[in-house]
Scaffold this motif. Structure first.
Motif, PDB file in Angstrom:
ATOM      1  N   GLY A 166       0.773  -1.366   0.019  1.00  0.00           N
ATOM      2  CA  GLY A 166      -0.131   0.007   0.105  1.00  0.00           C
ATOM      3  C   GLY A 166       0.836   1.119  -0.070  1.00  0.00           C
ATOM      4  O   GLY A 166       2.162   1.280  -0.074  1.00  0.00           O
ATOM      5  N   TRP A 167       0.250   2.314  -0.088  1.00  0.00           N
ATOM      6  CA  TRP A 167       0.620   3.839  -0.059  1.00  0.00           C
ATOM      7  C   TRP A 167       2.119   3.953  -1.113  1.00  0.00           C
ATOM      8  O   TRP A 167       1.716   3.481  -2.111  1.00  0.00           O
ATOM      9  CB  TRP A 167       1.007   4.021   1.519  1.00  0.00           C
ATOM     10  CG  TRP A 167      -0.030   4.138   2.195  1.00  0.00           C
ATOM     11  CD1 TRP A 167      -0.759   2.866   2.732  1.00  0.00           C
ATOM     12  CD2 TRP A 167      -0.797   5.015   2.995  1.00  0.00           C
ATOM     13  NE1 TRP A 167      -1.791   3.294   3.647  1.00  0.00           N
ATOM     14  CE2 TRP A 167      -1.701   4.783   3.601  1.00  0.00           C
ATOM     15  CE3 TRP A 167      -0.250   6.539   3.002  1.00  0.00           C
ATOM     16  CZ2 TRP A 167      -2.671   5.428   4.516  1.00  0.00           C
ATOM     17  CZ3 TRP A 167      -1.103   7.305   3.588  1.00  0.00           C
ATOM     18  CH2 TRP A 167      -2.254   6.733   4.599  1.00  0.00           C
ATOM     19  N   GLY A 168       2.806   4.762  -0.445  1.00  0.00           N
ATOM     20  CA  GLY A 168       3.913   4.727  -1.359  1.00  0.00           C
ATOM     21  C   GLY A 168       3.513   5.681  -2.809  1.00  0.00           C
ATOM     22  O   GLY A 168       2.653   6.527  -2.823  1.00  0.00           O
ATOM     23  N   ILE A 197      -4.299  -4.919  -2.091  1.00  0.00           N
ATOM     24  CA  ILE A 197      -3.819  -3.465  -2.295  1.00  0.00           C
ATOM     25  C   ILE A 197      -4.509  -2.516  -1.461  1.00  0.00           C
ATOM     26  O   ILE A 197      -5.890  -2.403  -1.340  1.00  0.00           O
ATOM     27  CB  ILE A 197      -3.910  -3.578  -3.670  1.00  0.00           C
ATOM     28  CG1 ILE A 197      -3.130  -4.415  -4.490  1.00  0.00           C
ATOM     29  CG2 ILE A 197      -3.491  -2.005  -4.084  1.00  0.00           C
ATOM     30  CD1 ILE A 197      -1.688  -4.571  -4.436  1.00  0.00           C
ATOM     31  N   ASP A 198      -3.522  -1.737  -0.909  1.00  0.00           N
ATOM     32  CA  ASP A 198      -3.999  -0.510  -0.172  1.00  0.00           C
ATOM     33  C   ASP A 198      -3.704   0.832  -1.017  1.00  0.00           C
ATOM     34  O   ASP A 198      -2.635   1.106  -0.957  1.00  0.00           O
ATOM     35  CB  ASP A 198      -3.530  -0.411   1.335  1.00  0.00           C
ATOM     36  CG  ASP A 198      -3.995   0.505   2.187  1.00  0.00           C
ATOM     37  OD1 ASP A 198      -4.845   1.343   1.782  1.00  0.00           O
ATOM     38  OD2 ASP A 198      -3.477   0.624   3.333  1.00  0.00           O
ATOM     39  N   ALA A 199      -4.856   1.474  -1.236  1.00  0.00           N
ATOM     40  CA  ALA A 199      -4.730   2.766  -2.174  1.00  0.00           C
ATOM     41  C   ALA A 199      -4.480   4.069  -0.972  1.00  0.00           C
ATOM     42  O   ALA A 199      -4.229   5.068  -1.487  1.00  0.00           O
ATOM     43  CB  ALA A 199      -5.807   2.980  -3.143  1.00  0.00           C
ATOM     44  N   GLY A 252     -12.414   1.178   6.458  1.00  0.00           N
ATOM     45  CA  GLY A 252     -12.686   0.901   7.784  1.00  0.00           C
ATOM     46  C   GLY A 252     -11.824   1.549   8.911  1.00  0.00           C
ATOM     47  O   GLY A 252     -12.323   1.968   9.921  1.00  0.00           O
ATOM     48  N   GLU A 253     -10.665   1.712   8.589  1.00  0.00           N
ATOM     49  CA  GLU A 253      -9.612   2.034   9.419  1.00  0.00           C
ATOM     50  C   GLU A 253     -10.070   3.444   9.844  1.00  0.00           C
ATOM     51  O   GLU A 253      -9.469   3.914  11.150  1.00  0.00           O
ATOM     52  CB  GLU A 253      -8.141   1.851   8.832  1.00  0.00           C
ATOM     53  CG  GLU A 253      -7.836   2.818   7.993  1.00  0.00           C
ATOM     54  CD  GLU A 253      -6.598   2.582   7.516  1.00  0.00           C
ATOM     55  OE1 GLU A 253      -5.521   3.068   7.694  1.00  0.00           O
ATOM     56  OE2 GLU A 253      -6.424   1.679   6.308  1.00  0.00           O
ATOM     57  N   GLY A 254     -10.358   4.375   9.272  1.00  0.00           N
ATOM     58  CA  GLY A 254     -10.609   5.461   9.554  1.00  0.00           C
ATOM     59  C   GLY A 254     -11.856   6.006  10.454  1.00  0.00           C
ATOM     60  O   GLY A 254     -12.312   6.880  10.742  1.00  0.00           O
ATOM     61  N   ASN A 302      -8.571  -6.903  11.599  1.00  0.00           N
ATOM     62  CA  ASN A 302      -8.069  -5.836  12.556  1.00  0.00           C
ATOM     63  C   ASN A 302      -7.050  -4.924  11.408  1.00  0.00           C
ATOM     64  O   ASN A 302      -6.724  -5.354  10.549  1.00  0.00           O
ATOM     65  CB  ASN A 302      -7.200  -6.370  13.770  1.00  0.00           C
ATOM     66  CG  ASN A 302      -6.021  -7.217  12.793  1.00  0.00           C
ATOM     67  OD1 ASN A 302      -6.000  -8.105  12.047  1.00  0.00           O
ATOM     68  ND2 ASN A 302      -4.887  -6.643  13.284  1.00  0.00           N
ATOM     69  N   HIS A 303      -7.239  -3.871  11.904  1.00  0.00           N
ATOM     70  CA  HIS A 303      -6.244  -2.707  11.129  1.00  0.00           C
ATOM     71  C   HIS A 303      -5.220  -2.529  12.049  1.00  0.00           C
ATOM     72  O   HIS A 303      -5.398  -2.017  13.346  1.00  0.00           O
ATOM     73  CB  HIS A 303      -6.924  -1.438  10.863  1.00  0.00           C
ATOM     74  CG  HIS A 303      -5.762  -0.427  10.325  1.00  0.00           C
ATOM     75  ND1 HIS A 303      -5.262   0.319  11.263  1.00  0.00           N
ATOM     76  CD2 HIS A 303      -5.145  -0.228   9.322  1.00  0.00           C
ATOM     77  CE1 HIS A 303      -4.484   1.313  10.535  1.00  0.00           C
ATOM     78  NE2 HIS A 303      -4.290   0.877   9.576  1.00  0.00           N
ATOM     79  N   THR A 304      -3.986  -2.770  12.171  1.00  0.00           N
ATOM     80  CA  THR A 304      -2.899  -2.570  13.105  1.00  0.00           C
ATOM     81  C   THR A 304      -1.380  -2.331  12.220  1.00  0.00           C
ATOM     82  O   THR A 304      -1.157  -2.921  11.229  1.00  0.00           O
ATOM     83  CB  THR A 304      -2.491  -3.532  13.792  1.00  0.00           C
ATOM     84  OG1 THR A 304      -3.552  -4.035  14.253  1.00  0.00           O
ATOM     85  CG2 THR A 304      -1.443  -3.319  14.773  1.00  0.00           C
TER      86      THR A 304
END
Ligand SMILES: [Mg+2]
Length: 392
Positions: A166-168, A197-199, A252-254, A302-304
């Motif tokens: 993700g990110w980057g 994949i995490d946008a 949902g992490e937000g 979970n988000h961690t």
């Protein structure tokens, strides 16, 4: 028993980089009742958390968080839920950071109560059994597709059966460049592993831009596409979910309260809901969301992205749900986040992780690490000292 003391620490690595790595600093909270202590971590900017804990009373609905916590009874799980409701009632108005600050306090209270009762938190939540979860290694994309490929091959050699990139640079160039990164990740991890994949919310509310990435995600066999949009852009999530044939959306992490997550499930068309106990108001809120997800056929994850203290707290709310089998497992922790606990949640020989079967969160805090990384802070208003970094 009563909550006799609350201590808040600002910890940080010497140099913080502007990258999507939340493990570089920490708002660590200790609560004490008699000889028992519990620990929790709030997933927000630490100094802002300290301010919301000790800020002078502003007006109704804008009390400092500490006022709803200190000297409250702590004998049963209902006491934690009561304190959570008090914080909501006393601090919701114009003190938005209070949800995040209280997350760390709430986690510490479960740890404390578990140690008082000699029970792991998941059992106090009513679960009979804690099921193993398949950890996905959670890492940032490399700068180039070749870097991404190298990272992916390395992780695959470490035995992970699921990997998230993700990110980057993702979403900052063309759809074709993003596709190259996704395919590089797939070739690096091999065809059998799960690829996620995490946008990182990079597309804002732009459904077309996100939809242009779908063909590459589909051809690379991606399991979920995380946070294409801002956390509460439910309409954009819903539209993209209808355009995506194979790849499910995740987000949902937000969420800093359960209703944001409920809305994402009800109106965003997600297949996976990812919740950080250190952000959503604590363990009981993440448990409520897990129960809701279960009832709506959505998978809870979970988000961690920080310490194993937070990993344990984010797992507690859903470890009793067998069908929710994935877990985010940070593998690029800062020295602070890895040294803060003496014990760690390690991947077993079958490639799975389990929360400790021990009282509270089952994590031992290394007090030498607290001393090593703590930064002294003072909050003074009108000559009156409201907060100073406590002793360890
Ligand atoms: Mg994410």
């Amino acid at each position: 028993l009563k909550i006799d003391e609350v201590k808040v620490f600002y910890l940080k690595v010497p140099k913080i980089l502007d990258i999507g790595d939340g493990s570089q600093d920490m708002c660590l909270i200790q609560v004490r009742s008699g000889e028992h202590v519990g620990w929790g971590e709030a997933e927000g900017s630490p100094i802002t958390c300290i301010a919301s804990m000790y800020t002078p009373f502003s007006h109704s609905g804008c009390h400092p968080v500490i006022d709803s916590v200190l000297r409250m009874p702590i004998n049963a799980t209902s006491d934690i839920i009561h304190i959570s409701e008090l914080v909501r009632k006393n601090s919701f108005y114009g003190l938005l950071q209070s949800d995040i600050t209280f997350s760390g306090v709430e986690i510490a209270l479960w740890d404390l109560l578990g140690k008082i009762k000699g029970e792991p938190v998941w059992r106090m939540l009513g679960y009979k059994k804690s099921y193993p979860k398949l950890p996905y290694a959670s890492v940032l994309f490399g700068e180039t597709p070749a870097d991404t490929f190298d990272k992916a091959s390395k992780i695959s050699k470490n035995g992970f059966a699921a990997v998230k990139f993700g990110w980057g640079p993702y979403g900052r160039g063309t759809a074709a460049e993003d596709g190259d990164h996704v395919h590089a990740a797939r070739s690096g991890i091999g065809s059998d592993a799960h690829l996620l994949i995490d946008a990182g919310t990079v597309f804002g509310e732009d459904v077309d831009a996100a939809a242009a990435r779908l063909p590459a995600l589909e051809s690379a066999g991606v399991l979920f596409f995380e946070e294409p949009f801002k956390a509460t852009a439910f309409g954009a999530y819903d539209k993209l979910s209808k355009l995506s044939k194979k790849v499910r959306l995740a987000g949902g992490e937000g969420s800093h309260n359960p209703h944001q997550a409920f809305n994402l499930i009800d109106y965003g068309g997600v297949g996976f809901v990812q919740i950080d106990a250190g952000y959503v108001g604590g363990i009981h809120n993440s448990y409520r969301i897990a129960q809701y997800a279960e009832s709506k056929n959505v998978q809870f994850v979970n988000h961690t992205f920080t310490s194993n203290l937070t990993l344990s707290s984010s797992l507690q709310g859903y470890v009793g749900l067998e069908n929710h089998w994935l877990s985010e497992y940070p593998t690029e922790l800062s020295s602070l986040a890895s040294e803060i606990t003496i014990n760690h949640i390690v991947v077993n020989s079958d490639g799975y992780i389990q929360v400790p079967d021990a009282p509270g969160l089952g994590m031992q805090i290394n007090e030498d690490t607290v001393r090593k990384y703590k930064v002294d802070v003072e909050l003074t208003v009108g000559g009156k000292l409201l907060y100073e970094t406590p002793s360890v």
